[in-house]
Design an enzyme around this catalytic site. Structure first.
Site, PDB file in Angstrom:
ATOM      1  N   ASP A 143       0.740  -0.891  -0.184  1.00 29.59           N
ATOM      2  CA  ASP A 143      -0.303   0.512  -0.088  1.00 29.59           C
ATOM      3  C   ASP A 143       0.921   1.532   0.073  1.00 29.59           C
ATOM      4  OD1 ASP A 143       0.736  -0.872   2.712  1.00 29.59           O
ATOM      5  OD2 ASP A 143      -0.808   0.553   3.577  1.00 29.59           O
ATOM      6  N   ASP A 201       8.933   3.492  -1.432  1.00 30.05           N
ATOM      7  CA  ASP A 201       7.576   3.285  -0.171  1.00 30.05           C
ATOM      8  C   ASP A 201       6.760   2.578  -0.372  1.00 30.05           C
ATOM      9  OD1 ASP A 201       6.983   3.161   2.497  1.00 30.05           O
ATOM     10  OD2 ASP A 201       6.052   5.497   2.527  1.00 30.05           O
ATOM     11  N   GLU A 238      -0.061  -0.883   6.009  1.00 26.65           N
ATOM     12  CA  GLU A 238       0.663  -0.496   6.673  1.00 26.65           C
ATOM     13  C   GLU A 238       0.689   1.115   6.927  1.00 26.65           C
ATOM     14  OE1 GLU A 238       4.835   1.314   7.444  1.00 26.65           O
ATOM     15  OE2 GLU A 238       3.620   1.566   6.348  1.00 26.65           O
TER      16      GLU A 238
END
Length: 418
Positions: free
Chosen positions: A78, A109, A143
Site C-alpha cells: 500500500d 516506499d 501499513e
C-alpha cells in the site's frame, strides 16, 4: 544482477500502476481494489518463479521458501495518496532511461524494496542456495493507515519471531521511536473565516491548506500564500511525518494569516509542551498534518515521534496538562534492540561489505513492520545523504539503488538463512 535487472524494472513499473492507497472496501477487498490487485500481481509473479504463496483474504500475502525456523522479510504494497506537485504521473510507472530512474508512488516506499527482495530470493534459488530457515516474504496492504493487515495475519497465521523490513534506512536500524497520532480540538467560536481544511494523511506533512476568508493581498504575499476562487490558499511541500524538517507545512502560514497566533505557537513553536524531549535515539518530532474546521472547533491531527527510551505516559502526561481536548488515534510502542546483537551486527556487516563503508547502526523516527516481530530490524533502502522523496511528490528509485539493494538483500538472506 544482469540476469534480473530488466525484469525488476519491468515488473516494478507495472506494480506502480496500481493505485494501492487505501480506498473504500469492496467485497473481498478490505482496502480497495488497487491494493488487492497489486497483491495479486506480486503473488502471481512469485508463483511463476516457483515459490509457495498464500493470500490471506487480500489483507496480506506471503511468499515462502525453504524449511526450518521462520525468517520474515516484511514489506508493504500500500502507498500514501499521491498528493500534489507531481511532474510525473504518480501511477504511471515511468521508466526514465536518461535519468536512470523509475518514477511513481511506491518506488521507494515500499513496492520497490519488496520487488527487489523477491528477486533476491529468486537469484539465490536459481544459484542452488538451500536456506536453513523458511524465508517468508510477507506483503501487507495496510501499513500506511493502521496495520489491520498485520492484525489479520496474526489472527490467521503465525508471525515469525525474527526478520527484517526493507522499509527505512541503511546501514541498519537498531531503534525506532514511539508513535502517537493525536487529534486536538481547538475552540474556534466566532471566527471570521470558514471551511478551514488541509492535509492528506496523519503521517504526511501537509502540503495544501485552504479557507474561505477575506483576501489581504499584501499579507498573503508576505506569507507566500494566494487567493483563488474565493479562498485563501497555503501550499507547502509534503514529507514523511517522521521527518517534518524535510517538508514545508502549509498549516503554519494559514494559522498566521487567520490570526490564530496562539494555536500556531502551541502547535509549531511549543509542540503542545513536548518541545525539547530527546535521548540517544534522537529528539521528539511533532508534525501537525491534518486540519479541519467543524462548527465552533478546529481539529488538528498531529504525528508525534518520541524517543525510543521514553514511555508513552511521559508524552500523554504532558498533553494532559496542555489545556486542549485531545484523543489518541494511533499508537505504536518504540522498538529498541541492542546495537551489538547478532541480527544488527550481521546486517551491518552485510551493508559495509557491499558498500565498502564503515557505518554504524542508527535510530529513526519512522515506524516499520519490524515492530511486528519479536526481534526485527528495518534495513534500507534509503541512505544518508540521498535526496528523499518518500511521501513526497515525484517519488523515484534509481537504477543504481535497485542494483545496490539487490546485492545487499541477497547477501543478507544468505548470511542470516544459510
Amino acid at each position: 544482477m544482469a540476469n534480473y535487472f530488466n525484469d525488476i524494472v519491468k515488473n516494478l513499473s507495472q506494480a506502480i500502476k496500481y493505485d494501492s492507497s487505501q480506498a473504500p472496501a469492496k467485497e473481498g477487498m478490505p482496502f480497495g481494489e488497487g491494493a488487492a490487485k497489486c497483491l495479486d500481481f506480486y503473488l502471481s509473479l512469485a508463483d511463476f518463479m516457483g515459490f509457495e504463496t498464500k493470500n490471506y483474504d487480500n489483507y496480506i500475502g506471503e511468499v515462502c521458501w525453504g524449511s526450518g525456523k521462520d525468517f520474515a522479510v516484511l514489506a508493504h504494497l500500500d502507498v500514501v495518496p499521491a498528493g500534489s506537485g507531481w511532474e510525473h504521473d504518480p501511477f504511471g510507472g515511468e521508466v526514465d532511461e536518461a535519468a536512470k530512474k523509475i518514477w511513481g508512488r511506491g518506488t521507494m516506499d515500499d513496492k520497490g524494496p519488496a520487488m527487489i527482495a523477491l528477486y533476491a530470493m529468486k537469484a539465490l534459488k536459481d544459484e542452488g542456495f538451500k536456506p536453513s530457515r523458511r524465508i517468508k516474504l510477507i506483503l501487507g496492504c495496510n501499513e500506511e493507515t493502521g496495520w489491520a493487515c498485520i492484525d489479520h495475519y496474526n489472527a490467521v497465521a503465525k508471525m515469525p519471531e525474527e526478520g527484517i523490513s526493507p522499509d527505512a534506512d541503511f546501514p541498519v536500524i537498531y531503534a525506532e521511536k514511539g508513535i502517537l497520532q493525536t487529534k486536538f480540538a481547538f475552540p474556534a467560536k466566532g471566527v471570521a473565516f470558514s471551511g478551514l481544511k488541509g492535509g492528506n494523511r496523519p503521517n504526511m506533512v501537509c502540503d495544501y491548506c485552504e479557507a474561505t476568508a477575506t483576501a489581504d493581498e499584501a499579507k498573503l504575499a508576505a506569507l507566500g500564500m494566494s487567493a483563488e476562487d474565493g479562498k485563501v490558499i497555503s501550499r507547502g511541500k509534503s514529507a514523511h511525518g517522521s521527518t517534518p524538517d524535510k517538508g514545508i507545512n502549509a498549516i503554519a502560514p494559514m494559522l498566521a494569516y487567520l490570526g490564530l497566533d496562539d494555536m500556531k505557537k502551541a502547535l509549531f513553536d511549543e509542540n503542545m509542551g513536548l518541545k525539547g524531549m530527546a535521548d540517544s535515539t534522537g529528539p521528539l518530532t511533532f508534525s501537525p498534518n491534518l486540519i479541519e474546521q467543524d462548527g465552533d472547533k478546529i481539529f488538528v491531527t498531529c504525528d508525534i515521534r518520541y524517543p525510543a527510551t521514553y514511555e508513552k505516559s511521559a508524552i500523554t502526561d504532558v498533553l494532559d496538562k496542555c489545556g486542549i481536548e485531545y484523543e489518541v488515534l494511533h499508537y505504536q510502542a518504540p522498538l529498541f534492540n541492542d546495537a551489538q546483537s547478532p541480527l544488527i551486527s550481521t546486517l551491518l556487516k552485510v551493508y559495509n561489505t557491499v558498500t565498502g563503508k564503515n557505518a554504524s547502526p542508527i535510530a529513526i523516527g519512522g515506524g516499520t513492520y519490524a515492530r511486528a516481530l519479536k526481534y526485527g530490524a528495518a534495513f534500507g533502502p534509503e541512505e544518508d545523504g540521498e535526496e528523499s522523496t518518500i511521501h513526497q511528490a515525484n517519488e523515484y528509485i534509481t537504477f543504481e539503488k535497485i542494483e545496490k539493494c539487490f546485492e545487499i538483500y541477497k547477501l543478507a538472506l544468505r548470511e542470516l538463512c544459510g
